[in-house]
Design a protein around this motif. Structure first.
Motif, PDB file in Angstrom:
ATOM      1  N   SER A 240      45.797  31.303  37.841  1.00  0.00           N
ATOM      2  CA  SER A 240      46.822  30.254  38.921  1.00  0.00           C
ATOM      3  C   SER A 240      47.369  31.898  39.988  1.00  0.00           C
ATOM      4  O   SER A 240      47.604  31.749  40.334  1.00  0.00           O
ATOM      5  CB  SER A 240      47.625  29.475  38.674  1.00  0.00           C
ATOM      6  N   SER A 241      47.667  32.809  38.939  1.00  0.00           N
ATOM      7  CA  SER A 241      48.603  33.342  39.447  1.00  0.00           C
ATOM      8  C   SER A 241      47.925  34.404  41.087  1.00  0.00           C
ATOM      9  O   SER A 241      48.580  35.507  41.568  1.00  0.00           O
ATOM     10  CB  SER A 241      49.014  35.047  37.916  1.00  0.00           C
ATOM     11  N   GLY A 242      46.237  34.808  39.854  1.00  0.00           N
ATOM     12  CA  GLY A 242      45.512  35.449  41.495  1.00  0.00           C
ATOM     13  C   GLY A 242      44.454  35.560  40.703  1.00  0.00           C
ATOM     14  O   GLY A 242      44.172  34.505  40.263  1.00  0.00           O
ATOM     15  N   LEU A 243      43.266  36.224  42.000  1.00  0.00           N
ATOM     16  CA  LEU A 243      41.893  36.009  41.996  1.00  0.00           C
ATOM     17  C   LEU A 243      41.281  37.244  40.386  1.00  0.00           C
ATOM     18  O   LEU A 243      41.148  38.496  40.680  1.00  0.00           O
ATOM     19  CB  LEU A 243      41.126  36.551  42.518  1.00  0.00           C
ATOM     20  N   GLN A 244      41.989  36.953  38.649  1.00  0.00           N
ATOM     21  CA  GLN A 244      41.490  37.802  37.948  1.00  0.00           C
ATOM     22  C   GLN A 244      39.950  38.520  38.034  1.00  0.00           C
ATOM     23  O   GLN A 244      39.602  37.545  38.428  1.00  0.00           O
ATOM     24  CB  GLN A 244      41.946  37.865  37.018  1.00  0.00           C
ATOM     25  N   SER A 245      39.759  39.425  37.723  1.00  0.00           N
ATOM     26  CA  SER A 245      38.181  39.812  37.738  1.00  0.00           C
ATOM     27  C   SER A 245      37.205  38.757  36.271  1.00  0.00           C
ATOM     28  O   SER A 245      37.219  39.456  35.218  1.00  0.00           O
ATOM     29  CB  SER A 245      38.101  41.191  37.563  1.00  0.00           C
ATOM     30  N   LEU A 246      37.688  37.517  37.040  1.00  0.00           N
ATOM     31  CA  LEU A 246      36.898  36.453  35.368  1.00  0.00           C
ATOM     32  C   LEU A 246      36.511  35.650  35.944  1.00  0.00           C
ATOM     33  O   LEU A 246      36.164  35.794  36.759  1.00  0.00           O
ATOM     34  CB  LEU A 246      37.996  36.022  34.180  1.00  0.00           C
ATOM     35  N   PRO A 247      34.549  35.577  35.641  1.00  0.00           N
ATOM     36  CA  PRO A 247      34.177  35.988  33.946  1.00  0.00           C
ATOM     37  C   PRO A 247      33.308  37.649  34.603  1.00  0.00           C
ATOM     38  O   PRO A 247      32.262  37.892  34.071  1.00  0.00           O
ATOM     39  CB  PRO A 247      33.183  35.673  33.973  1.00  0.00           C
ATOM     40  N   SER A 248      33.005  37.914  35.528  1.00  0.00           N
ATOM     41  CA  SER A 248      32.251  39.237  35.930  1.00  0.00           C
ATOM     42  C   SER A 248      33.453  39.953  37.269  1.00  0.00           C
ATOM     43  O   SER A 248      34.778  39.728  37.931  1.00  0.00           O
ATOM     44  CB  SER A 248      31.362  38.989  36.228  1.00  0.00           C
ATOM     45  N   GLU A 249      32.872  41.513  37.927  1.00  0.00           N
ATOM     46  CA  GLU A 249      33.441  42.372  38.476  1.00  0.00           C
ATOM     47  C   GLU A 249      32.943  41.806  39.833  1.00  0.00           C
ATOM     48  O   GLU A 249      33.545  42.123  40.719  1.00  0.00           O
ATOM     49  CB  GLU A 249      33.001  43.607  39.038  1.00  0.00           C
ATOM     50  N   ASN A 250      31.670  41.099  39.864  1.00  0.00           N
ATOM     51  CA  ASN A 250      31.165  40.324  41.279  1.00  0.00           C
ATOM     52  C   ASN A 250      32.973  39.113  42.044  1.00  0.00           C
ATOM     53  O   ASN A 250      33.125  38.246  41.400  1.00  0.00           O
ATOM     54  CB  ASN A 250      29.993  39.259  41.329  1.00  0.00           C
ATOM     55  N   PRO A 251      33.402  39.753  43.428  1.00  0.00           N
ATOM     56  CA  PRO A 251      34.144  38.994  44.205  1.00  0.00           C
ATOM     57  C   PRO A 251      33.618  37.505  43.993  1.00  0.00           C
ATOM     58  O   PRO A 251      34.687  36.910  44.344  1.00  0.00           O
ATOM     59  CB  PRO A 251      34.171  39.950  45.081  1.00  0.00           C
ATOM     60  N   ILE A 252      32.898  37.316  44.862  1.00  0.00           N
ATOM     61  CA  ILE A 252      31.797  36.048  45.337  1.00  0.00           C
ATOM     62  C   ILE A 252      31.646  34.853  43.161  1.00  0.00           C
ATOM     63  O   ILE A 252      33.148  33.905  43.351  1.00  0.00           O
ATOM     64  CB  ILE A 252      30.722  36.132  44.984  1.00  0.00           C
ATOM     65  N   TRP A 253      31.610  35.444  42.380  1.00  0.00           N
ATOM     66  CA  TRP A 253      31.637  34.234  41.264  1.00  0.00           C
ATOM     67  C   TRP A 253      33.273  35.260  40.735  1.00  0.00           C
ATOM     68  O   TRP A 253      33.620  33.878  40.413  1.00  0.00           O
ATOM     69  CB  TRP A 253      30.560  35.517  39.870  1.00  0.00           C
ATOM     70  N   VAL A 254      33.666  35.967  41.198  1.00  0.00           N
ATOM     71  CA  VAL A 254      35.724  35.833  40.497  1.00  0.00           C
ATOM     72  C   VAL A 254      36.415  34.346  41.266  1.00  0.00           C
ATOM     73  O   VAL A 254      36.906  33.742  39.890  1.00  0.00           O
ATOM     74  CB  VAL A 254      36.322  36.964  40.468  1.00  0.00           C
ATOM     75  N   ALA A 255      36.155  34.504  42.812  1.00  0.00           N
ATOM     76  CA  ALA A 255      36.276  33.221  43.046  1.00  0.00           C
ATOM     77  C   ALA A 255      36.065  32.005  42.769  1.00  0.00           C
ATOM     78  O   ALA A 255      36.752  30.959  42.886  1.00  0.00           O
ATOM     79  CB  ALA A 255      35.769  33.146  44.542  1.00  0.00           C
TER      80      ALA A 255
END
Length: 286
Positions: A240-255
């Motif tokens: 909830s704190s931010g769009l952390q890089s999980l589970p990958s570095e791909n911004p679409i999958w992160v979101a």
């Protein structure tokens, strides 16, 4: 006889859909076209200003290196480091979570349940709460960033290390920074909506506005404590704190991962509210 039965069933479904649309329209108006919404947005801006005050002060003192600062990055960092986050949840809980208690205490809920089922009532409450909370957070975040433009820019330099590595390139221009801020607001708005819906569920047992608001904050602290025991991938506080890089570095999958996780949290809090209302309904106390 069959034709008459089908006609009655069709007429019933049409009437129910019409009443549901009417309820959704009136509750949306109640949420967005009220002083509560304006005060909530103002409260979000005030809390954000408190959270980024230190960064804002540094930016004022170092205008010769203005490009080193970013209002969007400052807002995200205040969320990551939990600066006034519980206060932000309290402000957002004051937007709509109190409405069940008010419906119950003023006997409005009886008039509503004559026209719609308690399932439709709960669904409408949950959807409006989610929409209103997300809108309040996004507008509050955007206003905070626009108000601080004379001191620091929206965008962040690509060579500055900050929390969301997956979105670094997006943050290098103003339009991308605004888009990222909208995503950040949606992310935290969904998290806050899960808490405020659960607070509204608590107010079903004790129909009081303060129970709904206070319960939302207490649930935040409870989830925060539990999250410390969990891996970041399934930690409510971390996600909830931010769009952390999980589970990958791909911004679409992160979101997708973040928003999907928080949507599931909203489903659980919505079910909590549903079963609380159903219990009262079955006991004949609505």
């Amino acid at each position: 006889m069959t034709i008459q039965s089908n006609y009655r069933q069709t007429n019933y479904k049409q009437t129910r859909r019409k009443n549901l649309r009417g309820l959704l329209k009136s509750e949306t108006f109640r949420c967005f076209c009220s002083w509560h919404f304006l005060l909530t947005v103002f409260g979000v801006v005030c809390v954000c200003m408190l959270g980024i005050f230190q960064t804002l002060t540094q930016a004022v003192k170092n205008q010769q290196v203005r490009e080193l600062f970013s209002s969007v990055q400052a807002i995200e960092q205040s969320l990551v480091f939990d600066q006034y986050k519980s206060l932000l949840v309290a402000v957002l809980a004051g937007l709509y979570s109190y409405t069940f208690a008010r419906d119950y205490n003023y006997h409005n809920i009886r008039n509503l349940l004559v026209r719609v089922s308690y399932k439709d009532y709960v669904t409408t409450k949950v959807l409006v709460n989610i929409g209103g909370t997300i809108a309040s957070v996004i507008i509050g975040f955007l206003l905070t960033s626009f108000l601080t433009i004379p001191v620091m820019p929206l965008e962040s330099s690509a060579d500055i290390s900050y929390n969301s590595d997956a979105f670094r390139i997006l943050m290098t221009n103003p339009s991308g920074a605004v888009l990222y801020l909208v995503l950040l607001g949606t992310n935290f708005g969904l998290a806050a909506a899960a808490l405020t819906t659960a607070g509204m569920a608590l107010s079903v047992w004790s129909p009081n506005s303060y129970v709904a608001i206070g319960g939302s904050v207490l649930l935040f602290y409870f989830l925060y404590s539990v999250s410390l025991l969990l891996p970041d991938r399934v930690s409510f506080e971390w996600i909830s704190s931010g769009l952390q890089s999980l589970p990958s570095e791909n911004p679409i999958w992160v979101a997708v991962y973040h928003l999907g996780f928080l949507l599931i949290c909203n489903v659980f809090s919505g079910l909590f509210f549903y079963y609380a209302v159903r219990k009262r309904y079955q006991n004949g106390d609505l």
